[in-house]
Scaffold this motif. Structure first.
Motif, PDB file in Angstrom:
ATOM      1  N   GLU A  18       0.717  -1.074   0.000  1.00 24.57           N
ATOM      2  CA  GLU A  18      -0.021   0.081  -0.077  1.00 24.57           C
ATOM      3  C   GLU A  18       0.757   1.143  -0.017  1.00 24.57           C
ATOM      4  OE1 GLU A  18      -3.427   2.047  -0.055  1.00 24.57           O
ATOM      5  OE2 GLU A  18      -3.321  -0.099  -0.215  1.00 24.57           O
ATOM      6  N   ALA A  19       0.468   2.243  -0.800  1.00 23.61           N
ATOM      7  CA  ALA A  19       1.384   3.456  -0.926  1.00 23.61           C
ATOM      8  C   ALA A  19       1.127   4.169   0.212  1.00 23.61           C
ATOM      9  CB  ALA A  19       0.883   4.193  -1.918  1.00 23.61           C
ATOM     10  N   SER A  20       2.157   4.702   0.911  1.00 21.60           N
ATOM     11  CA  SER A  20       1.844   5.673   2.263  1.00 21.60           C
ATOM     12  C   SER A  20       3.091   6.639   2.294  1.00 21.60           C
ATOM     13  CB  SER A  20       1.953   4.843   3.416  1.00 21.60           C
ATOM     14  OG  SER A  20       3.319   4.243   3.563  1.00 21.60           O
ATOM     15  N   GLY A  21       2.955   7.590   3.162  1.00 23.70           N
ATOM     16  CA  GLY A  21       3.946   8.737   3.237  1.00 23.70           C
ATOM     17  C   GLY A  21       3.288   9.880   3.183  1.00 23.70           C
ATOM     18  N   VAL A  22       4.137  11.041   3.354  1.00 25.74           N
ATOM     19  CA  VAL A  22       3.758  12.341   3.524  1.00 25.74           C
ATOM     20  C   VAL A  22       2.911  12.852   2.244  1.00 25.74           C
ATOM     21  CG1 VAL A  22       4.396  14.866   3.835  1.00 25.74           C
ATOM     22  CG2 VAL A  22       5.231  13.150   5.302  1.00 25.74           C
ATOM     23  N   GLU A  23       3.720  12.921   1.141  1.00 31.31           N
ATOM     24  CA  GLU A  23       3.232  13.140  -0.260  1.00 31.31           C
ATOM     25  C   GLU A  23       2.166  12.290  -0.683  1.00 31.31           C
ATOM     26  OE1 GLU A  23       6.421  13.375  -2.952  1.00 31.31           O
ATOM     27  OE2 GLU A  23       6.975  15.385  -1.935  1.00 31.31           O
ATOM     28  N   VAL A  24       1.945  11.111  -0.001  1.00 26.68           N
ATOM     29  CA  VAL A  24       0.682  10.246  -0.578  1.00 26.68           C
ATOM     30  C   VAL A  24      -0.498  10.567   0.276  1.00 26.68           C
ATOM     31  CG1 VAL A  24      -0.191   7.865  -0.069  1.00 26.68           C
ATOM     32  CG2 VAL A  24       2.177   8.130  -1.150  1.00 26.68           C
ATOM     33  N   GLU A  25      -0.277  10.931   1.325  1.00 26.08           N
ATOM     34  CA  GLU A  25      -1.529  11.576   2.137  1.00 26.08           C
ATOM     35  C   GLU A  25      -1.952  12.865   1.670  1.00 26.08           C
ATOM     36  OE1 GLU A  25      -2.982   9.528   4.099  1.00 26.08           O
ATOM     37  OE2 GLU A  25      -1.384   8.218   3.758  1.00 26.08           O
ATOM     38  N   LEU A  26      -0.884  13.669   1.156  1.00 25.90           N
ATOM     39  CA  LEU A  26      -1.203  14.890   0.562  1.00 25.90           C
ATOM     40  C   LEU A  26      -2.042  14.744  -0.653  1.00 25.90           C
ATOM     41  CD1 LEU A  26       2.018  17.163   1.013  1.00 25.90           C
ATOM     42  CD2 LEU A  26      -0.311  17.677   1.938  1.00 25.90           C
ATOM     43  N   LEU A  27      -1.724  13.719  -1.586  1.00 29.81           N
ATOM     44  CA  LEU A  27      -2.631  13.798  -2.773  1.00 29.81           C
ATOM     45  C   LEU A  27      -3.931  12.963  -2.884  1.00 29.81           C
ATOM     46  CD1 LEU A  27      -1.783  14.143  -5.794  1.00 29.81           C
ATOM     47  CD2 LEU A  27       0.011  14.342  -4.351  1.00 29.81           C
ATOM     48  N   ARG A  28      -3.835  12.087  -1.315  1.00 30.89           N
ATOM     49  CA  ARG A  28      -5.203  11.563  -1.348  1.00 30.89           C
ATOM     50  C   ARG A  28      -5.996  12.560  -0.775  1.00 30.89           C
ATOM     51  NH1 ARG A  28      -2.653   6.415   1.171  1.00 30.89           N
ATOM     52  NH2 ARG A  28      -2.850   5.002  -0.491  1.00 30.89           N
ATOM     53  N   SER A  29      -5.677  13.394  -0.143  1.00 31.87           N
ATOM     54  CA  SER A  29      -6.471  14.835   0.535  1.00 31.87           C
ATOM     55  C   SER A  29      -7.058  15.393  -0.690  1.00 31.87           C
ATOM     56  CB  SER A  29      -5.839  15.603   1.459  1.00 31.87           C
ATOM     57  OG  SER A  29      -5.687  14.695   2.621  1.00 31.87           O
ATOM     58  N   PHE A  30      -6.059  15.656  -1.588  1.00 32.22           N
ATOM     59  CA  PHE A  30      -6.305  16.493  -2.799  1.00 32.22           C
ATOM     60  C   PHE A  30      -7.241  15.975  -3.886  1.00 32.22           C
ATOM     61  CE2 PHE A  30      -4.828  17.995  -7.047  1.00 32.22           C
ATOM     62  CZ  PHE A  30      -5.438  19.241  -6.921  1.00 32.22           C
ATOM     63  N   ALA A  31      -7.158  14.834  -3.868  1.00 31.69           N
ATOM     64  CA  ALA A  31      -8.273  14.017  -4.696  1.00 31.69           C
ATOM     65  C   ALA A  31      -9.258  13.980  -4.211  1.00 31.69           C
ATOM     66  CB  ALA A  31      -7.679  12.563  -5.068  1.00 31.69           C
ATOM     67  N   GLU A  32      -9.509  13.703  -2.865  1.00 32.90           N
ATOM     68  CA  GLU A  32     -10.823  13.916  -2.340  1.00 32.90           C
ATOM     69  C   GLU A  32     -11.473  15.050  -2.619  1.00 32.90           C
ATOM     70  OE1 GLU A  32     -12.545  13.519   2.267  1.00 32.90           O
ATOM     71  OE2 GLU A  32     -10.873  12.200   1.643  1.00 32.90           O
ATOM     72  N   GLU A  33     -10.810  16.279  -2.205  1.00 33.30           N
ATOM     73  CA  GLU A  33     -11.363  17.362  -2.535  1.00 33.30           C
ATOM     74  C   GLU A  33     -11.952  17.910  -3.898  1.00 33.30           C
ATOM     75  OE1 GLU A  33      -9.023  20.874  -1.420  1.00 33.30           O
ATOM     76  OE2 GLU A  33      -8.236  20.000   0.344  1.00 33.30           O
ATOM     77  N   LEU A  34     -11.232  17.055  -4.946  1.00 33.37           N
ATOM     78  CA  LEU A  34     -11.635  16.928  -6.343  1.00 33.37           C
ATOM     79  C   LEU A  34     -12.794  16.007  -6.538  1.00 33.37           C
ATOM     80  CD1 LEU A  34      -8.349  17.255  -8.184  1.00 33.37           C
ATOM     81  CD2 LEU A  34     -10.009  18.993  -7.507  1.00 33.37           C
ATOM     82  N   GLY A  35     -13.024  15.240  -5.617  1.00 35.93           N
ATOM     83  CA  GLY A  35     -14.287  14.219  -5.823  1.00 35.93           C
ATOM     84  C   GLY A  35     -13.562  12.930  -6.634  1.00 35.93           C
ATOM     85  N   ALA A  36     -12.179  12.903  -6.482  1.00 42.67           N
ATOM     86  CA  ALA A  36     -11.602  11.672  -7.111  1.00 42.67           C
ATOM     87  C   ALA A  36     -10.872  10.634  -6.359  1.00 42.67           C
ATOM     88  CB  ALA A  36     -10.663  12.160  -8.269  1.00 42.67           C
ATOM     89  N   GLU A  37     -10.458   9.580  -6.693  1.00 47.94           N
ATOM     90  CA  GLU A  37      -9.699   8.834  -6.048  1.00 47.94           C
ATOM     91  C   GLU A  37      -8.158   8.829  -6.609  1.00 47.94           C
ATOM     92  OE1 GLU A  37      -9.414   3.822  -5.230  1.00 47.94           O
ATOM     93  OE2 GLU A  37     -11.167   4.487  -6.519  1.00 47.94           O
ATOM     94  N   ALA A  38      -7.280   8.797  -5.711  1.00 46.69           N
ATOM     95  CA  ALA A  38      -5.889   8.582  -6.155  1.00 46.69           C
ATOM     96  C   ALA A  38      -5.449   7.112  -6.318  1.00 46.69           C
ATOM     97  CB  ALA A  38      -4.928   9.262  -4.894  1.00 46.69           C
ATOM     98  N   VAL A  39      -4.889   6.897  -7.626  1.00 49.31           N
ATOM     99  CA  VAL A  39      -4.552   5.425  -7.941  1.00 49.31           C
ATOM    100  C   VAL A  39      -3.010   5.664  -8.048  1.00 49.31           C
ATOM    101  CG1 VAL A  39      -4.726   3.590  -9.421  1.00 49.31           C
ATOM    102  CG2 VAL A  39      -6.713   5.055  -8.698  1.00 49.31           C
TER     103      VAL A  39
END
Length: 85
Positions: A18-39
């Motif tokens: 599973e992807a993890s880390g500081v930047e991974v969490e930032l991208l997941r939050s950003f994707a959520e704000e856009l209504g998307a899922e980070a893959v």
């Protein structure tokens, strides 16, 4: 959101497949704000920069520095201002 990821702990890492880390969490939050899922797709910096040029990924992360291949030449990617120290 298709995210190309170069492993560079603590910014980006793989924990139990599973992807993890500081930047991974930032991208997941950003994707959520856009209504998307980070893959996340893992690769080397040069592979990921080429994937971005080809439109195969939307964003590339990996704790890049001004010494990272493709970044140091300032031809393939640019740096953001530091957001965590």
């Amino acid at each position: 959101m298709r995210v190309g990821m170069a492993v560079n702990d603590p910014w980006t890492r793989i924990d139990e497949a599973e992807a993890s880390g500081v930047e991974v969490e930032l991208l997941r939050s950003f994707a959520e704000e856009l209504g998307a899922e980070a893959v996340f797709a893992q690769g080397t910096v040069p592979e990921l920069l080429e994937a971005a040029k080809q439109g195969e990924v939307d964003v590339v992360v990996g704790g890049f520095t001004d010494a990272s291949p493709g970044v140091r030449e300032q031809q393939e990617a640019g740096m953001t201002r530091p957001y965590l120290t």
